[in-house]
Design a protein around this motif. Sequence first.
Motif, PDB file in Angstrom:
ATOM      1  N   HIS A  77       0.857  -1.084   0.392  1.00  0.00           N
ATOM      2  CA  HIS A  77      -0.171   0.092  -0.301  1.00  0.00           C
ATOM      3  C   HIS A  77       1.442   1.015  -0.138  1.00  0.00           C
ATOM      4  N   PRO A  95      -0.811  -4.354   3.326  1.00  0.00           N
ATOM      5  CA  PRO A  95      -1.892  -5.039   4.598  1.00  0.00           C
ATOM      6  C   PRO A  95      -2.494  -6.162   4.078  1.00  0.00           C
ATOM      7  N   LEU A  99      -7.684  -2.013  -1.294  1.00  0.00           N
ATOM      8  CA  LEU A  99      -8.315  -0.800  -0.049  1.00  0.00           C
ATOM      9  C   LEU A  99      -8.317   0.238  -1.358  1.00  0.00           C
ATOM     10  N   HIS A 103     -10.893   2.576   2.943  1.00  0.00           N
ATOM     11  CA  HIS A 103     -10.101   2.217   3.772  1.00  0.00           C
ATOM     12  C   HIS A 103     -10.116   1.381   5.388  1.00  0.00           C
ATOM     13  N   GLY A 106     -10.855  -3.683   8.649  1.00  0.00           N
ATOM     14  CA  GLY A 106     -10.172  -4.438   8.274  1.00  0.00           C
ATOM     15  C   GLY A 106     -10.563  -5.841   8.275  1.00  0.00           C
ATOM     16  N   ASN A 134      -1.775  -3.754   8.166  1.00  0.00           N
ATOM     17  CA  ASN A 134      -1.256  -2.650   8.465  1.00  0.00           C
ATOM     18  C   ASN A 134      -1.357  -1.810   6.878  1.00  0.00           C
ATOM     19  N   HIS A 135      -1.476  -0.056   7.680  1.00  0.00           N
ATOM     20  CA  HIS A 135      -1.949   0.828   6.441  1.00  0.00           C
ATOM     21  C   HIS A 135      -0.792   1.371   5.694  1.00  0.00           C
ATOM     22  N   ASN A 136       0.172   1.547   7.302  1.00  0.00           N
ATOM     23  CA  ASN A 136       1.593   2.265   6.605  1.00  0.00           C
ATOM     24  C   ASN A 136       2.546   2.638   7.305  1.00  0.00           C
ATOM     25  N   MET A 151      -4.675  -2.320  11.479  1.00  0.00           N
ATOM     26  CA  MET A 151      -5.727  -1.676  11.706  1.00  0.00           C
ATOM     27  C   MET A 151      -6.880  -2.835  12.255  1.00  0.00           C
ATOM     28  N   ALA A 178      -6.047   3.399  10.858  1.00  0.00           N
ATOM     29  CA  ALA A 178      -4.380   3.972   9.196  1.00  0.00           C
ATOM     30  C   ALA A 178      -3.382   4.025   9.006  1.00  0.00           C
ATOM     31  N   GLU A 179      -3.863   5.184   9.090  1.00  0.00           N
ATOM     32  CA  GLU A 179      -2.078   5.885   8.601  1.00  0.00           C
ATOM     33  C   GLU A 179      -2.070   6.358  10.136  1.00  0.00           C
ATOM     34  N   VAL A 220      -8.794   8.584   7.647  1.00  0.00           N
ATOM     35  CA  VAL A 220      -7.676   7.242   6.696  1.00  0.00           C
ATOM     36  C   VAL A 220      -6.126   7.997   7.425  1.00  0.00           C
TER      37      VAL A 220
END
Length: 355
Positions: A77, A95, A99, A103, A106, A134-136, A151, A178-179, A220
């Motif tokens: 991602h 992730p 997405l 977003h 999960g 995980n988003h980031n 998440m 998220a982020e 997000v």
Amino acid sequence: MLRQFNGAMLLLAIISFSSCRKHVMDDMPMEKSIDYPAAYIVNGEDATISVIRLSDNAVSETIDLMGSSGDMVMWPHHIYHLQSLGEHRLTIAVPGMDLSEGHAGGMAGMKGKVIVMDAVKGTILKDLEVPVMNHNAVYSPDGKEIWTSQMAMEGKVLVLDAATYALKNTIQVGMEPAEVTFSSDGSKVFVANSGDDNVTVISPSSKSVIATVPVGDNPVAAWIGYDGKMYVDNEEGKSVSVIDVATNKVVQTIELGFMPGSVSHNAPKKELWVTDPENGKVHYWKWDDTMKDWMHGGAFDAGAGAHAIGFSADGNTAYVTNQMASSVSLVNTASHSKIKDIIVGKKPNGIVLKQ
């Protein structure tokens, strides 16, 4: 006859060994030499990274994350860059699910990954599995830690030692975070909790929660502003909440009228850009020094599924990933017009520039 037979067998063994060695060498990821300013684009569906050389805005390399890491890599991602002690590192979150349509929420039982890459050689330095999608994943400004979200309904942020990749801290945050982002001065960490409609503010030194800031529906990310602000894109709320870093309070809410893809602050031009994925556009706001407010300046076409934005250091050029068009739009920021589309991999999302 025996001597001829032995010779034939020896020749066959050499050929077999050479073929096997060639096959092994072919499977080994080749080191790159990306020693030039470049944009790195994460292609979610392809599990690749497209490298765009900034001097001519052409795709110069394609890095296969699946082949490089040796493990299954599904739907990488977002991507972040760190230059520290002469080294260029990239962090990529995986992730494990698509997405591109939004977003929210999960998938139960889904694990995530943190991939650390040498940005110049294009090689994987670490492929680390984490318990929850995980988003980031992002380096701390000093390069000593990697922070990544988990998440889940009981949201957490994991803090990893960047040298050993050992878990240093687990910080409880809100639902479905998220982020995870650092403020531009590195003094605070902001975590967008999609399930709780708020943002958790954390001290990076003490790892303690400083504040919880209510924002819009389904936030997000708190995207980095270089003006002492953080800009939160609320997907379902169709708005941007502006958080003052000093006070941890929302000082403005920008009503969009569309679901935002991401927000990016162009500091040299004093503009705020927000992608509109459903309509394939980018909207921009200009800072009014008299009104002390963001004023809508207009919109222009990018591509289907417009998502993330990267600006050149001087703010004159922008790169916009288009998830549904498999392209990156090259944009002139002065005229707010697209120069061309650069074809990359399938469902490109995250982007970062090494300049």
